[in-house]
Motif scaffolding. Sequence first.
Motif, PDB file in Angstrom:
ATOM      1  N   ARG A 105      -3.328  96.797 -44.527  1.00 20.09           N
ATOM      2  CA  ARG A 105      -3.065  98.146 -45.011  1.00 20.09           C
ATOM      3  C   ARG A 105      -4.357  98.929 -45.223  1.00 20.09           C
ATOM      4  NH1 ARG A 105      -1.941 101.031 -49.729  1.00 20.09           N
ATOM      5  NH2 ARG A 105      -2.649  99.359 -51.088  1.00 20.09           N
ATOM      6  N   ARG A 106      -5.431  98.223 -45.561  1.00 20.74           N
ATOM      7  CA  ARG A 106      -6.709  98.878 -45.825  1.00 20.74           C
ATOM      8  C   ARG A 106      -7.630  98.875 -44.605  1.00 20.74           C
ATOM      9  NH1 ARG A 106      -7.952  99.057 -51.728  1.00 20.74           N
ATOM     10  NH2 ARG A 106      -6.050  98.425 -52.804  1.00 20.74           N
ATOM     11  N   GLY A 107      -7.098  98.438 -43.458  1.00 24.54           N
ATOM     12  CA  GLY A 107      -7.889  98.472 -42.236  1.00 24.54           C
ATOM     13  C   GLY A 107      -8.862  97.328 -42.084  1.00 24.54           C
ATOM     14  N   HIS A 108      -8.678  96.254 -42.830  1.00 20.13           N
ATOM     15  CA  HIS A 108      -9.555  95.091 -42.729  1.00 20.13           C
ATOM     16  C   HIS A 108      -8.845  93.984 -41.970  1.00 20.13           C
ATOM     17  CE1 HIS A 108     -11.365  96.674 -46.746  1.00 20.13           C
ATOM     18  NE2 HIS A 108     -11.926  97.244 -45.691  1.00 20.13           N
ATOM     19  N   ALA A 109      -9.629  93.073 -41.411  1.00 24.31           N
ATOM     20  CA  ALA A 109      -9.051  91.968 -40.651  1.00 24.31           C
ATOM     21  C   ALA A 109      -9.924  90.731 -40.812  1.00 24.31           C
ATOM     22  CB  ALA A 109      -8.954  92.336 -39.159  1.00 24.31           C
ATOM     23  N   VAL A 110      -9.270  89.562 -40.739  1.00 22.07           N
ATOM     24  CA  VAL A 110     -10.003  88.293 -40.779  1.00 22.07           C
ATOM     25  C   VAL A 110     -10.745  88.131 -39.461  1.00 22.07           C
ATOM     26  CG1 VAL A 110      -9.797  85.800 -41.029  1.00 22.07           C
ATOM     27  CG2 VAL A 110      -8.238  87.309 -42.276  1.00 22.07           C
ATOM     28  N   ARG A 111     -12.036  87.798 -39.537  1.00 20.73           N
ATOM     29  CA  ARG A 111     -12.866  87.662 -38.333  1.00 20.73           C
ATOM     30  C   ARG A 111     -13.533  86.296 -38.327  1.00 20.73           C
ATOM     31  NH1 ARG A 111     -13.897  92.762 -36.069  1.00 20.73           N
ATOM     32  NH2 ARG A 111     -13.232  94.519 -37.386  1.00 20.73           N
ATOM     33  N   SER A 112     -13.258  85.509 -37.304  1.00 16.68           N
ATOM     34  CA  SER A 112     -13.881  84.192 -37.199  1.00 16.68           C
ATOM     35  C   SER A 112     -15.336  84.336 -36.789  1.00 16.68           C
ATOM     36  CB  SER A 112     -13.126  83.327 -36.188  1.00 16.68           C
ATOM     37  OG  SER A 112     -13.179  83.916 -34.903  1.00 16.68           O
ATOM     38  N   ALA A 113     -16.155  83.418 -37.262  1.00 13.52           N
ATOM     39  CA  ALA A 113     -17.584  83.407 -36.946  1.00 13.52           C
ATOM     40  C   ALA A 113     -18.117  82.027 -37.283  1.00 13.52           C
ATOM     41  CB  ALA A 113     -18.322  84.491 -37.737  1.00 13.52           C
ATOM     42  N   SER A 114     -19.331  81.734 -36.850  1.00 13.22           N
ATOM     43  CA  SER A 114     -19.924  80.439 -37.152  1.00 13.22           C
ATOM     44  C   SER A 114     -20.266  80.372 -38.640  1.00 13.22           C
ATOM     45  CB  SER A 114     -21.189  80.217 -36.317  1.00 13.22           C
ATOM     46  OG  SER A 114     -22.230  81.067 -36.754  1.00 13.22           O
ATOM     47  N   VAL A 115     -20.072  79.199 -39.206  1.00  7.36           N
ATOM     48  CA  VAL A 115     -20.377  79.015 -40.623  1.00  7.36           C
ATOM     49  C   VAL A 115     -21.847  79.274 -40.887  1.00  7.36           C
ATOM     50  CG1 VAL A 115     -20.427  77.330 -42.502  1.00  7.36           C
ATOM     51  CG2 VAL A 115     -18.476  77.388 -40.933  1.00  7.36           C
ATOM     52  N   ARG A 116     -22.714  78.789 -39.991  1.00  6.09           N
ATOM     53  CA  ARG A 116     -24.152  78.987 -40.173  1.00  6.09           C
ATOM     54  C   ARG A 116     -24.501  80.461 -40.167  1.00  6.09           C
ATOM     55  NH1 ARG A 116     -28.236  75.678 -36.420  1.00  6.09           N
ATOM     56  NH2 ARG A 116     -27.303  74.015 -37.700  1.00  6.09           N
ATOM     57  N   GLY A 117     -23.878  81.207 -39.270  1.00  4.19           N
ATOM     58  CA  GLY A 117     -24.161  82.638 -39.209  1.00  4.19           C
ATOM     59  C   GLY A 117     -23.728  83.370 -40.464  1.00  4.19           C
ATOM     60  N   ILE A 118     -22.558  83.007 -41.004  1.00  3.05           N
ATOM     61  CA  ILE A 118     -22.071  83.653 -42.233  1.00  3.05           C
ATOM     62  C   ILE A 118     -23.002  83.337 -43.392  1.00  3.05           C
ATOM     63  CG2 ILE A 118     -20.165  83.757 -43.885  1.00  3.05           C
ATOM     64  CD1 ILE A 118     -18.267  83.142 -41.582  1.00  3.05           C
ATOM     65  N   LEU A 119     -23.448  82.094 -43.491  1.00  2.87           N
ATOM     66  CA  LEU A 119     -24.350  81.719 -44.574  1.00  2.87           C
ATOM     67  C   LEU A 119     -25.693  82.439 -44.455  1.00  2.87           C
ATOM     68  CD1 LEU A 119     -23.647  77.871 -44.831  1.00  2.87           C
ATOM     69  CD2 LEU A 119     -22.763  79.704 -46.282  1.00  2.87           C
ATOM     70  N   GLN A 120     -26.168  82.635 -43.221  1.00  6.16           N
ATOM     71  CA  GLN A 120     -27.425  83.353 -43.029  1.00  6.16           C
ATOM     72  C   GLN A 120     -27.296  84.819 -43.393  1.00  6.16           C
ATOM     73  OE1 GLN A 120     -28.365  82.561 -38.907  1.00  6.16           O
ATOM     74  NE2 GLN A 120     -29.395  80.605 -39.372  1.00  6.16           N
ATOM     75  N   ASP A 121     -26.133  85.412 -43.114  1.00  2.59           N
ATOM     76  CA  ASP A 121     -25.912  86.828 -43.440  1.00  2.59           C
ATOM     77  C   ASP A 121     -25.644  87.064 -44.924  1.00  2.59           C
ATOM     78  OD1 ASP A 121     -26.226  87.476 -40.783  1.00  2.59           O
ATOM     79  OD2 ASP A 121     -24.069  87.473 -40.349  1.00  2.59           O
ATOM     80  N   ASN A 122     -25.351  85.994 -45.662  1.00  3.21           N
ATOM     81  CA  ASN A 122     -25.017  86.121 -47.085  1.00  3.21           C
ATOM     82  C   ASN A 122     -25.864  85.133 -47.889  1.00  3.21           C
ATOM     83  OD1 ASN A 122     -22.317  87.898 -47.141  1.00  3.21           O
ATOM     84  ND2 ASN A 122     -22.231  86.516 -45.389  1.00  3.21           N
ATOM     85  N   PRO A 123     -27.138  85.439 -48.108  1.00  2.59           N
ATOM     86  CA  PRO A 123     -28.005  84.523 -48.856  1.00  2.59           C
ATOM     87  C   PRO A 123     -27.445  84.227 -50.249  1.00  2.59           C
ATOM     88  CG  PRO A 123     -29.279  86.299 -47.847  1.00  2.59           C
ATOM     89  CD  PRO A 123     -27.836  86.664 -47.683  1.00  2.59           C
ATOM     90  N   GLY A 124     -27.491  82.957 -50.627  1.00  2.00           N
ATOM     91  CA  GLY A 124     -26.997  82.551 -51.938  1.00  2.00           C
ATOM     92  C   GLY A 124     -25.518  82.218 -51.983  1.00  2.00           C
TER      93      GLY A 124
END
Length: 443
Positions: free
Chosen positions: A217-236
């Motif tokens: 409803r808010r225009g968002h969607a679940v997006r698959s990605a590599s776990v390593r990449g997500i951790l690198q994009d979100n420090p901590g």
Amino acid sequence: MSVEAHHLPGTAGLRRRLAVNLAWIGSSQAVITLLGLASLALTARALGPAGLGVLAFIEAYARMIARLVHPEPWQALIQHGTRALERDDAGRFGQLVWLSLLADLLGGLLSAGIGLLLAHWVARWLQVASDHEQLLMLAAAATLIAPRPTAMGLLRIYDRFDLLARIDMTIALLRLVLIALIWSMGMGLAWFVALMVVWTLAENLVPMALALREMRRRGHAVRSASVRGILQDNPGLLRLFVNSNVNVTLRQMRQRLDIILLAGVLPASALGLYQLARRIGDAALRIGRPLTQVFMPEFARLAAREEFGTLRRLVLAGSLGLGVVLLVLLVPLARGMDRILPFLFGPAFADAAGTVNLMAVAMALYMASMSLGPALISLGRDRAMTVISAVTTLLFFAMLIPAAWIWQAEGAAAAHLVSNALWLAASATVAWAALGRSGGHGR
């Protein structure tokens, strides 16, 4: 909670969100508590003391394993997901939701797998009937599909506390209706375990389905990605995920292991007085704990916007406000506790007044600190929070047995009071130091 309230300017929107969300949380918890007591009464009538004890053990078995091996990702999702939305990064937000769902999937697989593997050995150790072993396995299998933590994180980020409250109240009401039906038909233990499985699945799948609908409803969607990449994009992110779950486990150890340890120290009568004080304290905490659910997304938003002045005032108002309210309530109750307890629970519990009063002060200190945990997480001080929880937990268990040996039930309650006071003081010191520094982030 209306969508428009999220967009109200400045403190007007913040105050409105807090008021509405707190109202939903408080009222829903009160309703769920009453429905739960009614369900317990019917279950006890249907099964009797022995059957109720077996059902309690089966449920505790499944939930204990899930708590230990299925760490919940909702705090990390709220913290980093809120930052992504504040920066209009819908792609990163969708990836965080995917990672949170992956954590829930793996946690469910691990929880169900371990529960199924251990059921036979636990049944043999406790020498229970063979059909009870099968019920243990059924309860463990129910933890396989467990995306509720992700669903709670999403609905809290979207300020849909109203939707989550309606879901939980509806499930609690349906559970009561089904229990009444089973009771009226004279069904046995297996039917109650089957109902527990249905209830567990509903608690997980219904919120997740509605949370995904809210995403769309808010225009968002679940997006698959590599776990390593997500951790690198979100420090901590990984650090927060570990620390927040370790912190919860440490805090819960005080509420789960104390009775077991005290059983070897206190006589049965003193242990009964302590248990009464604990139950009264737990009832108060059931109402207070959801406050952290409201504080967490708001603190995360303020930290992401670097509005540390507002965050400081909100933390102070939360701690002092709860402290003053509890003080006003506790003082008159404490003065009449020696008359209240015999009236409600019988003359045998007249000697519990001192223990109950000490436990009440301990719970008041705990509730006064409820705004500090979310504040420490939002300020990037999750590691310090975990260290504080570990140290105060160790001190609690170091004090518990000697205090109970010397002062019986009152000594055990005093151990809770001292450890909660230390947690409050240490957490407030760290939070205020972090808020006093520019930026407020870091470890």
